[in-house]
Design an enzyme around this catalytic site. Structure first.
Site, short mmCIF file in Angstrom:
data_model
loop_
_atom_site.label_atom_id
_atom_site.label_comp_id
_atom_site.label_asym_id
_atom_site.label_seq_id
_atom_site.Cartn_x
_atom_site.Cartn_y
_atom_site.Cartn_z
N GLN A 65 -4.57 -5.36 6.85
CA GLN A 65 -5.60 -6.16 6.21
C GLN A 65 -5.69 -7.22 6.91
OE1 GLN A 65 -8.38 -4.93 4.14
NE2 GLN A 65 -7.19 -3.39 4.13
N LYS A 81 -10.31 -1.05 10.37
CA LYS A 81 -10.58 -2.43 9.56
C LYS A 81 -11.19 -3.54 11.34
CE LYS A 81 -6.99 -0.29 6.36
NZ LYS A 81 -8.28 -0.13 5.10
N ASP A 131 3.01 -4.96 7.89
CA ASP A 131 2.18 -3.78 8.36
C ASP A 131 0.50 -4.75 8.05
OD1 ASP A 131 -0.13 -2.86 6.91
OD2 ASP A 131 0.62 -2.08 5.11
N HIS A 175 0.82 -0.55 -0.24
CA HIS A 175 -0.11 -0.21 -0.02
C HIS A 175 0.60 1.30 -0.41
CE1 HIS A 175 -2.56 2.92 2.05
NE2 HIS A 175 -3.36 1.91 1.61
N CYS A 221 -4.78 2.60 -3.84
CA CYS A 221 -3.75 3.46 -3.05
C CYS A 221 -2.50 2.19 -3.44
CB CYS A 221 -3.50 3.12 -1.56
SG CYS A 221 -5.00 4.70 -1.25
#
Lengths: 415, 139
Positions: free
Chosen positions: A212, A235, A209, A132, A373
């Site tokens: 998600q 999220k 990261d 991202h 993104c």
């Protein structure tokens, strides 16, 4: 929406779960909402909404400062939230959990503070082709500042990392590896354990990261042995504007503060400041108090259902949607990794994602369209953008069927 | 026909549609029938970047009036572009600068003009007005 089927195999009470999310019963453009944009942000259960509501009605005060009862109560509440998150990630210490405003802020913190101390001219930072923008730009800026180099792990046509290439990129010059756990665009679940092991064999720290990943899978930072793990609250069915940076105590003690100000100090004179211990060293200013509290409630909610059940259920949704999409002429799925989370990106021959998204919206179906993104990733696949449907545990097979009907209708209108 | 008269004409056309499908089918048809922009103008100079869809815009002034041609990679955006051109093209810089374009709201397509939409349309209208200002300044 007609009767909602329960996927027997996954064994979760979808009817009950859906009633916990008030927004799922609203209509959009006169149609029942089908919310398939969970990769952008997830909806919130009543429990989280109540926690935020209750905070302002009954608990509002500033934390870590007052001697008065309200301040003490909310400080306990906020620190309990930190412990909930610590347990959820199986972090060793609760002071390894830093509240931030989200994944982007967490990555900026790591890039800036780690970079200040450990990156110099000629050093290398490894990211991947599926990152991202939020996990590209902070490193790019750091590289420009320090004269360091950004190295990118390439991917294959299915959207999987080329691990042999990764091994080749790891060198004495590599100072940190920053990789996504799950791709927001492709849904690929990366082999982060192996990525971390390979880096650690050369004493290179790794930042993951997890934006998600946390809504779909349980994360054990000690088992992974990752040095930093970052994610957003929103999220994970929690409030917006709150996120987490997990860092190993060792690293958090070594790197300098990011933003400074109220709350980050022990003593201040005009000549010298002595900074506070972890985690306050990294938490300048009044934090998003109700955000932290709400996030802990969201985590409790998810754990009550069980992340393994959630993963199994979402996998069923993914398989169903993938099969149905593949039957539509002209549809091409972008991202066909063997190990995938419940995210499907696709393109339709000759049609623009924006047009399809617009028609689906008229039908009450919320998907994401565009480059998500991840412009370098779009370039890798030679496309401008995709249509992305991303599922959460409150979505149903019936909604996928609605979506497929809607998609067919959109294609017919636009062709 | 003045800008307001064209807007009124479009509003009347849209009043005949019973549902959103007819409305969008009409916009899609408009998009498909928008005269092609001359290939030489489909360059980076003429590109108005939107987050989602791209719009290319060219303008020229003839006998005191500004004429626009445009294209987009998305067909619905292209249909909206065609409506804008129908309203604004062939008018004087002053008329274009002062156009309120409230027909968009009246035909129920304001969502295409919201800043979050990022489909290049808002930027295109801005560019059309900028071009008009530039032509006026040249005089």
């Amino acid at each position: 929406m007609t009767e909602v089927k329960t996927i027997q195999k996954a064994n979760i009470d979808i009817q009950k779960i859906r009633t916990d999310f008030p927004i799922l019963s609203r209509k959009v453009n006169g149609k029942p909402l089908v919310y398939f944009d969970n990769g952008a942000t997830a909806q919130k259960p009543q429990q989280v909404i109540d926690a935020i509501d209750n905070y302002y009605k009954d608990k509002n005060a500033n934390i870590h400062r007052g001697v008065h009862t309200l301040s003490q109560e909310i400080t306990v509440c906020y620190e309990n939230a930190r412990s909930t998150i610590q347990k959820h990630l199986n972090a060793k210490h609760s002071h390894e959990i830093i509240f931030t405003s989200g994944t982007t802020a967490s990555i900026n913190l790591v890039a800036s503070s780690f970079g200040k101390k450990f990156i110099s001219k000629g050093d290398e930072i490894i990211i991947s082709a599926m990152e991202h923008h939020s996990n590209i730009l902070p490193w790019q800026v750091l590289c420009e500042e320090k004269g360091a180099l950004l190295k990118v792990i390439p991917i294959n046509d299915s959207g999987e990392l080329l691990m042999d290439e990764y091994k080749k990129l790891l060198s004495d010059k590599t100072k940190i590896v920053a990789i996504t756990h799950i791709s927001n665009t492709l849904g690929t679940i990366n082999p982060i354990k192996e990525i971390i092991e390979l880096a650690h064999a050369k004493n290179i720290p790794v930042m993951i990261d997890g934006a998600q990943a946390v809504p779909h899978t349980s994360v054990d930072v000690q088992a992974l042995d990752c040095d930093f793990y970052v994610f957003s609250g929103h999220k994970l069915f929690g409030p917006t504007g709150v996120g987490i940076l997990y860092g190993k105590e060792k690293w958090l003690n070594e790197i300098p503060p990011y933003q400074v100000g109220g709350g980050t100090i022990k003593t201040v004179t005009f000549e010298k400041t002595e900074y506070a211990d972890l985690p306050l060293k990294f938490e300048a200013g009044t934090p998003h108090i109700e955000g932290g509290v709400g996030l802990a409630v969201a985590i409790d909610y998810v754990n009550e259902i069980g992340l393994s059940k959630i993963a199994a259920y979402e996998h069923e949704l993914l398989i169903h949607a993938t099969d149905a999409l593949q039957k539509i002429e002209g549809v091409k799925i972008i991202g066909t990794a063997k190990n995938k989370a419940s995210v499907i990106s696709f393109v339709v021959d000759g049609l623009h994602p924006f047009d399809i998204g617009t028609i689906l919206d008229q039908l009450g179906i919320a998907v994401r369209t565009g480059h998500h993104c991840t412009q370098p990733l779009m370039k890798r696949f030679g496309i401008q953008g995709t249509i992305r449907a991303s599922f959460a545990f409150y979505n149903t097979i019936e909604e996928i069927e609605e979506f497929i009907i809607g998609l067919n209708r959109a294609i017919k209108m636009l062709k | 026909m003045s800008i307001e008269e064209t807007e009124h004409e479009i509003i009347e056309e849209f009043e005949t549609f019973d549902d959103w499908m007819q409305k969008y089918e009409y916009i899609i048809d408009l998009g498909k029938s928008l005269p092609l922009i001359d290939g030489k103008y489909k360059t980076a100079d003429h590109l108005i970047k939107g987050c989602q869809s791209q719009v290319w815009l060219h303008s020229e002034k003839k006998e005191g009036k500004v004429f626009f041609t445009a294209d987009s990679d998305a067909i619905i955006t292209k249909g909206m572009v065609a409506l804008m051109i129908r309203v604004l093209s062939g008018h004087t810089p002053d008329e274009i600068m002062n156009a309120k374009l409230d027909f968009v709201e009246k035909i129920g397509l304001t969502q295409h003009l919201s800043p979050t939409r990022s489909n290049g349309l808002v930027s295109m209208i801005k560019q059309m007005k900028m071009d008009a200002i530039a032509y006026k300044a040249k005089n």
